[in-house]
Design a protein around this motif. Sequence first.
Motif, mmCIF file in Angstrom:
data_model
loop_
_atom_site.group_PDB
_atom_site.id
_atom_site.type_symbol
_atom_site.label_atom_id
_atom_site.label_comp_id
_atom_site.label_asym_id
_atom_site.label_seq_id
_atom_site.Cartn_x
_atom_site.Cartn_y
_atom_site.Cartn_z
ATOM 1 N N LEU A 4 0.861 -1.185 0.000
ATOM 2 C CA LEU A 4 0.000 0.000 0.000
ATOM 3 C C LEU A 4 0.894 1.230 0.000
ATOM 4 N N LEU A 5 0.649 2.154 -0.922
ATOM 5 C CA LEU A 5 1.396 3.417 -0.976
ATOM 6 C C LEU A 5 0.419 4.566 -0.783
ATOM 7 N N LEU A 6 0.565 5.288 0.333
ATOM 8 C CA LEU A 6 -0.327 6.394 0.676
ATOM 9 C C LEU A 6 0.338 7.729 0.378
ATOM 10 N N ALA A 7 -0.379 8.607 -0.311
ATOM 11 C CA ALA A 7 0.133 9.951 -0.590
ATOM 12 C C ALA A 7 -1.041 10.844 -0.954
ATOM 13 N N CYS A 8 -0.859 12.152 -0.798
ATOM 14 C CA CYS A 8 -1.863 13.106 -1.264
ATOM 15 C C CYS A 8 -1.718 13.218 -2.773
ATOM 16 N N LEU A 9 -2.766 12.875 -3.497
ATOM 17 C CA LEU A 9 -2.633 12.639 -4.927
ATOM 18 C C LEU A 9 -3.286 13.684 -5.818
ATOM 19 N N ARG A 10 -3.381 14.915 -5.344
ATOM 20 C CA ARG A 10 -3.902 15.957 -6.235
ATOM 21 C C ARG A 10 -3.058 15.981 -7.510
ATOM 22 N N ALA A 11 -3.700 15.986 -8.667
ATOM 23 C CA ALA A 11 -3.006 15.901 -9.954
ATOM 24 C C ALA A 11 -1.974 17.019 -10.115
ATOM 25 N N GLN A 12 -0.873 16.665 -10.757
ATOM 26 C CA GLN A 12 0.194 17.611 -11.084
ATOM 27 C C GLN A 12 0.829 18.275 -9.854
ATOM 28 N N THR A 13 0.797 17.597 -8.701
ATOM 29 C CA THR A 13 1.510 18.098 -7.537
ATOM 30 C C THR A 13 2.743 17.236 -7.312
ATOM 31 N N LEU A 35 -1.658 2.442 -5.127
ATOM 32 C CA LEU A 35 -1.525 3.849 -4.741
ATOM 33 C C LEU A 35 -2.883 4.391 -4.309
ATOM 34 N N LYS A 36 -2.959 4.911 -3.066
ATOM 35 C CA LYS A 36 -4.208 5.433 -2.526
ATOM 36 C C LYS A 36 -4.018 6.876 -2.073
ATOM 37 N N ASP A 37 -5.077 7.679 -2.232
ATOM 38 C CA ASP A 37 -5.037 9.091 -1.866
ATOM 39 C C ASP A 37 -5.278 9.248 -0.362
ATOM 40 N N ALA A 38 -4.247 9.689 0.350
ATOM 41 C CA ALA A 38 -4.349 9.843 1.808
ATOM 42 C C ALA A 38 -5.447 10.815 2.212
ATOM 43 N N SER A 39 -5.723 11.791 1.370
ATOM 44 C CA SER A 39 -6.746 12.786 1.721
ATOM 45 C C SER A 39 -8.151 12.205 1.712
ATOM 46 N N GLY A 40 -8.299 10.995 1.209
ATOM 47 C CA GLY A 40 -9.610 10.364 1.177
ATOM 48 C C GLY A 40 -9.936 9.544 2.419
ATOM 49 N N TYR A 41 -9.012 9.544 3.394
ATOM 50 C CA TYR A 41 -9.213 8.754 4.610
ATOM 51 C C TYR A 41 -9.098 9.658 5.834
ATOM 52 N N GLU A 42 -9.926 9.390 6.829
ATOM 53 C CA GLU A 42 -9.994 10.244 8.012
ATOM 54 C C GLU A 42 -9.107 9.774 9.152
ATOM 55 N N ASN A 43 -8.983 8.461 9.330
ATOM 56 C CA ASN A 43 -8.299 7.959 10.517
ATOM 57 C C ASN A 43 -7.679 6.588 10.262
ATOM 58 N N LYS A 66 0.563 13.687 7.109
ATOM 59 C CA LYS A 66 -0.632 13.434 6.302
ATOM 60 C C LYS A 66 -0.810 11.961 5.955
ATOM 61 N N GLY A 67 0.289 11.313 5.594
ATOM 62 C CA GLY A 67 0.202 9.896 5.272
ATOM 63 C C GLY A 67 0.502 9.009 6.463
ATOM 64 N N GLY A 68 1.534 9.382 7.226
ATOM 65 C CA GLY A 68 1.997 8.539 8.309
ATOM 66 C C GLY A 68 0.986 8.327 9.418
#
Length: 341
Positions: A4-13, A35-43, A66-68
């Motif tokens: 699992l790779l967590l990161a904030c995935l806003r395009a072109q960032t 690859l999963k968007d960390a901003s889509g998860y709360e806890n 944010k990811g950790g």
Amino acid sequence: MRLLLLACLRAQTGNATTAGRIQDHLEAVGHICSLKDASGYENPSEIANLISAEKFEAALAIHLYKGGRLLQGSRIPFGIIFGGTDINEDIKHEEKHRVMGAVLEEARFAVAFTEKMKELAAAEWPDARSKIYIQTQGIMTTPSATFNWKRFLQNAGIPQDTENVCLFLLICGLRRVKDPLYLVDVFSEWHRREPHMHLIIIGPAVDPQFTSEVNEKVTRAPGVHLLQEIPQDDLHAAVKRCFAVVNSSISEGMSAAILEAMDLDVPVLARNIPGNAAIIQHKDTGLLFTNPQEFVQLSKSLMNDPSLERKIVTKAKAYVKKHHSWECEREAYQNLVLKLQ
């Protein structure tokens, strides 16, 4: 392994680009890397459910907070890749500092882009020093062969009949830490004296409220233009047509936009902050400015000294080839992930 790779995935960032590159490195040796968007998860419980449902065996997260924080208490081994704002900015907030320390204690390893970033983290969490590895970002540029320069200028609102357009490009997500308004006033004044000078700020609207402030300011600043993000191949092609790439951030981890400009033989003028100074040697591989007035002064000196421009471009290209090899980054992450087995 199923990773699992967590990161904030806003395009072109930057984080999204880095995450995609790391995913590619790991899949190249046969790992399944989701690859999963960390901003889509709360806890952490949401990530725990995801891990259970998709049977992940290990995880990586970009950005210590944010990811950790989503991997806290995880039942699988994980590693952390520092993002920049985590170590430069979030570390100043007591609660975020506490959370990041706990995450770092649990992590098998952490990756810092620079020695300076490692030292900042180690100063806060000395027990983690031995698990922090330094790995610079790998760079690969792919300018589009079909990029339409005239349309790009038209979209920016730059008159097509402007003679000898001289374009500076500031590439960033629109958020306060990137400080895209830092040079707007001084550049607009310069444009009034020399109408062929133009600054384009290009990037995604990460912070909607701040984006409105940027729009309002730029609307009242002749010679300064704002564009939404474009595909990376087109962006690289646009960089090649510019006089220089600019960075005015308050803090940076390691700016991929700076490194890509270096690789594309385009001079860089960057604000003199630790993250930028770590990869730019002043008047050797780029130019560092400490205030807006110095930015203009250095820009003019570069324009009037072709030999300086040639020196900077040549040395910057060599620096990227030596220190930011895409192949070396691939090998490093393939070796690091073995620590998660």
